[in-house]
Write a protein that holds these residues in place. Structure first.
Motif, PDB file in Angstrom:
ATOM      1  N   GLY A  51     -42.087  66.313  -5.707  1.00 32.19           N
ATOM      2  CA  GLY A  51     -42.276  65.048  -5.005  1.00 32.19           C
ATOM      3  C   GLY A  51     -41.581  63.894  -5.697  1.00 32.19           C
ATOM      4  O   GLY A  51     -40.973  63.035  -5.048  1.00 32.19           O
ATOM      5  N   GLY A  52     -41.663  63.851  -7.039  1.00 33.93           N
ATOM      6  CA  GLY A  52     -41.018  62.772  -7.784  1.00 33.93           C
ATOM      7  C   GLY A  52     -39.513  62.776  -7.604  1.00 33.93           C
ATOM      8  O   GLY A  52     -38.893  61.734  -7.350  1.00 33.93           O
ATOM      9  N   ALA A  53     -38.890  63.967  -7.717  1.00 31.82           N
ATOM     10  CA  ALA A  53     -37.439  64.068  -7.530  1.00 31.82           C
ATOM     11  C   ALA A  53     -37.055  63.793  -6.085  1.00 31.82           C
ATOM     12  O   ALA A  53     -36.034  63.151  -5.808  1.00 31.82           O
ATOM     13  N   GLY A  54     -37.883  64.269  -5.143  1.00 34.14           N
ATOM     14  CA  GLY A  54     -37.593  64.039  -3.729  1.00 34.14           C
ATOM     15  C   GLY A  54     -37.599  62.567  -3.377  1.00 34.14           C
ATOM     16  O   GLY A  54     -36.719  62.081  -2.657  1.00 34.14           O
ATOM     17  N   MET A  55     -38.582  61.824  -3.890  1.00 31.49           N
ATOM     18  CA  MET A  55     -38.656  60.393  -3.583  1.00 31.49           C
ATOM     19  C   MET A  55     -37.516  59.626  -4.254  1.00 31.49           C
ATOM     20  O   MET A  55     -36.994  58.656  -3.695  1.00 31.49           O
ATOM     21  N   TRP A  56     -37.115  60.043  -5.452  1.00 30.26           N
ATOM     22  CA  TRP A  56     -35.967  59.423  -6.114  1.00 30.26           C
ATOM     23  C   TRP A  56     -34.708  59.614  -5.265  1.00 30.26           C
ATOM     24  O   TRP A  56     -33.902  58.687  -5.107  1.00 30.26           O
ATOM     25  N   ASN A  57     -34.548  60.804  -4.689  1.00 33.03           N
ATOM     26  CA  ASN A  57     -33.396  61.065  -3.821  1.00 33.03           C
ATOM     27  C   ASN A  57     -33.435  60.191  -2.573  1.00 33.03           C
ATOM     28  O   ASN A  57     -32.399  59.683  -2.123  1.00 33.03           O
ATOM     29  N   VAL A  58     -34.633  60.012  -1.996  1.00 27.87           N
ATOM     30  CA  VAL A  58     -34.761  59.157  -0.813  1.00 27.87           C
ATOM     31  C   VAL A  58     -34.395  57.718  -1.156  1.00 27.87           C
ATOM     32  O   VAL A  58     -33.696  57.033  -0.391  1.00 27.87           O
ATOM     33  N   ALA A  59     -34.854  57.238  -2.313  1.00 31.17           N
ATOM     34  CA  ALA A  59     -34.533  55.870  -2.733  1.00 31.17           C
ATOM     35  C   ALA A  59     -33.021  55.688  -2.867  1.00 31.17           C
ATOM     36  O   ALA A  59     -32.462  54.656  -2.456  1.00 31.17           O
ATOM     37  N   ASN A  60     -32.334  56.686  -3.426  1.00 33.07           N
ATOM     38  CA  ASN A  60     -30.871  56.614  -3.533  1.00 33.07           C
ATOM     39  C   ASN A  60     -30.210  56.670  -2.161  1.00 33.07           C
ATOM     40  O   ASN A  60     -29.204  55.987  -1.917  1.00 33.07           O
TER      41      ASN A  60
ATOM     42  N   TRP B 181     -32.194  59.874   9.693  1.00 32.15           N
ATOM     43  CA  TRP B 181     -32.374  60.842   8.613  1.00 32.15           C
ATOM     44  C   TRP B 181     -33.864  60.973   8.335  1.00 32.15           C
ATOM     45  O   TRP B 181     -34.547  59.989   8.038  1.00 32.15           O
ATOM     46  N   SER B 182     -34.358  62.192   8.409  1.00 34.32           N
ATOM     47  CA  SER B 182     -35.774  62.460   8.165  1.00 34.32           C
ATOM     48  C   SER B 182     -35.921  63.274   6.885  1.00 34.32           C
ATOM     49  O   SER B 182     -35.297  64.325   6.734  1.00 34.32           O
ATOM     50  N   PHE B 183     -36.743  62.780   5.961  1.00 40.87           N
ATOM     51  CA  PHE B 183     -36.976  63.455   4.681  1.00 40.87           C
ATOM     52  C   PHE B 183     -38.408  63.984   4.643  1.00 40.87           C
ATOM     53  O   PHE B 183     -39.361  63.217   4.811  1.00 40.87           O
ATOM     54  N   LYS B 184     -38.565  65.280   4.426  1.00 39.85           N
ATOM     55  CA  LYS B 184     -39.884  65.890   4.281  1.00 39.85           C
ATOM     56  C   LYS B 184     -40.108  66.190   2.800  1.00 39.85           C
ATOM     57  O   LYS B 184     -39.457  67.059   2.226  1.00 39.85           O
ATOM     58  N   ILE B 185     -41.020  65.440   2.177  1.00 35.94           N
ATOM     59  CA  ILE B 185     -41.208  65.469   0.726  1.00 35.94           C
ATOM     60  C   ILE B 185     -42.652  65.829   0.389  1.00 35.94           C
ATOM     61  O   ILE B 185     -43.586  65.363   1.040  1.00 35.94           O
ATOM     62  N   PHE B 186     -42.840  66.634  -0.652  1.00 36.50           N
ATOM     63  CA  PHE B 186     -44.193  66.937  -1.115  1.00 36.50           C
ATOM     64  C   PHE B 186     -44.803  65.722  -1.812  1.00 36.50           C
ATOM     65  O   PHE B 186     -44.105  64.970  -2.494  1.00 36.50           O
ATOM     66  N   LYS B 187     -46.107  65.549  -1.640  1.00 33.17           N
ATOM     67  CA  LYS B 187     -46.804  64.449  -2.301  1.00 33.17           C
ATOM     68  C   LYS B 187     -46.832  64.692  -3.812  1.00 33.17           C
ATOM     69  O   LYS B 187     -47.341  65.715  -4.264  1.00 33.17           O
TER      70      LYS B 187
END
Length: 499
Positions: free
Chosen positions: A393-402, A377-383
Motif C-alpha cells: 500500500g505504501g509503495a502503491g500510494m507513492w506511485n499514485v502521487a507521482n 486512470w484508476s488505481f487499485k491499491i491495498f490499504k
C-alpha cells in the motif's frame, strides 16, 4: 626412514607448485564469477509519436493479491478463480530471474472447524501443494524458484484477529541474496547513525544487480516512529539520496518512500524492503481507446551478439512514473505502444535483457498531441494500515502521487476521486479521508508544496478532489469500482489540449 635433502627439496617444490595452481584456479573462478555483463546500447527508429485527434483512454492499474482463499475445510482449487493470480505470478517470475516465490499454507481452527494442530498442518500443506502444482504445470521452467514452506506458524491469522481470510495460501516474494535492512537515527541529534553508510555500501551492488535484471522488482523505504509530514519524509529522502549517489541514477524512480502513520513504534527507524510491483498497482490494463491507437516502434541493440528470445522495456513518464512494461521479441524487435498508457509527455525507456542487465543509456520517446486528449486512470491499491499490506500500500500510494504529479504537468484540468468501502456511506467517506491524508502528504513532498498551500497547488493546476463511497461513484467513470474492504481505489480523470 629419514628423508634425504633432495626428497625434502622436491616435496617443497611440489607444494609451491600446487599452491600456485590453486591460486590460478581460484583467480580464474573469481574472474568468471565477478565478470560484469557486457555494456549494450539501444536505439529506436522513431523518437516522436503522435496520438490521434481527440484521443481518449481508460487505464486500470491493478494490485494482485498476495494470497488465495480456499473454501473452509477444503484444499481443492477452483481453476477459474485461480487462473488470473497464477498467470500474474508466473509471468512475474519469468520476467524477474532473481525472484523466489514461497508458498505458505494456513488453516483456521474456527473457519475450518479443526481442533487438531496436526490435522490443520496437513490441510495447510495440501493447500500449498495444490497451488505449487498449478504453477509448475503452467510454468514448468520456473518450478525451481517456487518453494513450499513447512516451518511457519500454520494457524497464524492473516489480519490482527481471526477472519475468513485465514483459510489461505500466501504468496511471499523474496530476492536472492537480499534481506531487509534497518536504519536508526542518533538519539540526541537529527542525523542517522554512521552505520547507514556501511549498510548503503553493502547493499549497493545487490540493488544495482537486482534493478538491472528484474524490471518488476522495486524498493521502498518505510519509516516507523516518525511524524507523517514533510519533515518525516525528509528523513527518508536523505537515505534515498545517499543510496542513489551509489547506484545507477535511473533507478531512483523505483525507490518509494512511506511514513507509516499507523505504527505504534516510539523509537524512530527506517527499513529498506524490496517489493514486487504486481502487488503495488503495477499491472496496467487498457480499458478503452478512442480512436484506436497502436503504433509500433522498432528498436536495435548494439553490444550483444546473440539476443535472448524475448526481453522487456519499461515506459516511464518524465522518467518519474513507470506506466507499463512491454515484452519485445528478438524476432521483430518492436515496441508495441497499443497497451501502454499514453499522454503527451517524454517517456524514458529502460531496456532490461535479463542476465545482460539494463541498457547503458535510456532512449527517450516523445508522445505528442495535435489537439485535445483525455483520460481516466484508476488505481487499485491495498490499504497500508494492515501489516500484510504495509509495503504494498505504501509503495502503491507513492506511485499514485507521482502519477498525479506527472499528469498535472501535461493536463489542463483534472479530478481525483478517492474511494473506500465502509459499512455505510458516511463511514466510507471517513475511511477515504484517512488515506487521502497519506496521499496528500506524499504529493506535498513530491511537488515541494507546503501542506497549507496544497489547496492552492490543486487550484493552480485546475484539479478537484472528491472523497466518495463506492455507491456514489458513477459507472461512467470507470468500468467497475473496487469495493474490497482491504483496498482503496483512486480515480484520476484529466483532459488537456496541445500546449
Amino acid at each position: 626412514m629419514q628423508k634425504s635433502f633432495s626428497d625434502l627439496f622436491l616435496l617443497t617444490i611440489m607444494r609451491k607448485f600446487l599452491y600456485i595452481i590453486f591460486l590460478l584456479l581460484f583467480s580464474m573462478a573469481w574472474s568468471q564469477e565477478s565478470k560484469s555483463p557486457p555494456e549494450f546500447f539501444v536505439e529506436i527508429d522513431s523518437e516522436v509519436i503522435h496520438i490521434p485527434s481527440s484521443f481518449s483512454q481508460g487505464v486500470e492499474f491493478i494490485s494482485i493479491r498476495n494470497y488465495f482463499l480456499f473454501e473452509p475445510g477444503k484444499s481443492d482449487i477452483d481453476s477459474t478463480k485461480l487462473d488470473t493470480i497464477i498467470q500474474q505470478y508466473g509471468n512475474f517470475l519469468v520476467r524477474n530471474p532473481d525472484a523466489i516465490l514461497m508458498l505458505k499454507g494456513y488453516y483456521s481452527s474456527k473457519f475450518d472447524n479443526i481442533l487438531s494442530p496436526k490435522v490443520g498442518q496437513e490441510l495447510s500443506k495440501k493447500r500449498a501443494d495444490a497451488i505449487f502444482r498449478a504453477i509448475a504445470l503452467k510454468f514448468p521452467a520456473i518450478g525451481d524458484r517456487v518453494l513450499v514452506s513447512d516451518d511457519h506458524n500454520f494457524e497464524a491469522s492473516f489480519l490482527d484477529s481471526a477472519s475468513s481470510l485465514d483459510t489461505r495460501v500466501e504468496f511471499d516474494i523474496s530476492v536472492r541474496e537480499y534481506s531487509e535492512r534497518k536504519f536508526y537515527p542518533k538519539q540526541r541529534a537529527p542525523y542517522w547513525r554512521e552505520s547507514y553508510k556501511n549498510i548503503i555500501n553493502d547493499i549497493t551492488p545487490i540493488l544495482n544487480s537486482v534493478f538491472s535484471s528484474n524490471p518488476d522488482i522495486d524498493a521502498i523505504i518505510v519509516g516507523d516512529g516518525f511524524k507523517s509530514d514533510r519533515k518525516g519524509y525528509q528523513w527518508l529522502a536523505f537515505l534515498k539520496k545517499r543510496l542513489c549517489e551509489k547506484i545507477d541514477e535511473r533507478f531512483s524512480k523505483r525507490i518509494a518512500l512511506y511514513i507509516n502513520p499507523f505504527s505504534a513504534q516510539k523509537v524512530p527507524s527506517a527499513k529498506l524492503i524490496l517489493v514486487p510491483s504486481i502487488n503495488c498497482g503495477g499491472i496496467e490494463k487498457i480499458l478503452w481507446q478512442k480512436p484506436i491507437f497502436s503504433p509500433a516502434v522498432v528498436c536495435s541493440i548494439d553490444g550483444i551478439e546473440t539476443l535472448p528470445n524475448e526481453f522487456y522495456c519499461s515506459f516511464n513518464i518524465f522518467d518519474k512514473f513507470r506506466v507499463g512494461i512491454d515484452k519485445i521479441l528478438s524476432s521483430d524487435m518492436k515496441l508495441n505502444l497499443g497497451e501502454i498508457p499514453a499522454v503527451p509527455a517524454d517517456f524514458g525507456l529502460d531496456f532490461s535483457l535479463g542476465e545482460f542487465g539494463i541498457a547503458k543509456k535510456s532512449p527517450v520517446l516523445k508522445i505528442e498531441s495535435t489537439d485535445s486528449f483525455s483520460g481516466v486512470w484508476s488505481f487499485k491499491i491495498f490499504k497500508p494500515e494492515h501489516k500484510k499490506f504495509l509495503t504494498f500500500g505504501g509503495a502503491g500510494m507513492w506511485n499514485v502521487a507521482n502519477a498525479i504529479h506527472c499528469i498535472s504537468e501535461v493536463a489542463d484540468q483534472g479530478k481525483i476521486t478517492m474511494i473506500a468501502s465502509g459499512s455505510n456511506d458516511s463511514l466510507a467517506v471517513v475511511e477515504a479521508q484517512k488515506f487521502w491524508d497519506i496521499l496528500a502528504t506524499q504529493i506535498c513532498f513530491i511537488t515541494d508544496t507546503k501542506p497549507d498551500k496544497l489547496g492552492s497547488w490543486f487550484e493552480k493546476n485546475n484539479f478537484d478532489v472528491e472523497l466518495s463511497p463506492p455507491s456514489k461513484t458513477s459507472d461512467e467513470i470507470i468500468e467497475k469500482t473496487f469495493t474490497d474492504e482491504n483496498s482503496i481505489e483512486i480515480i484520476v480523470q484529466f483532459l488537456g489540449n496541445t500546449r
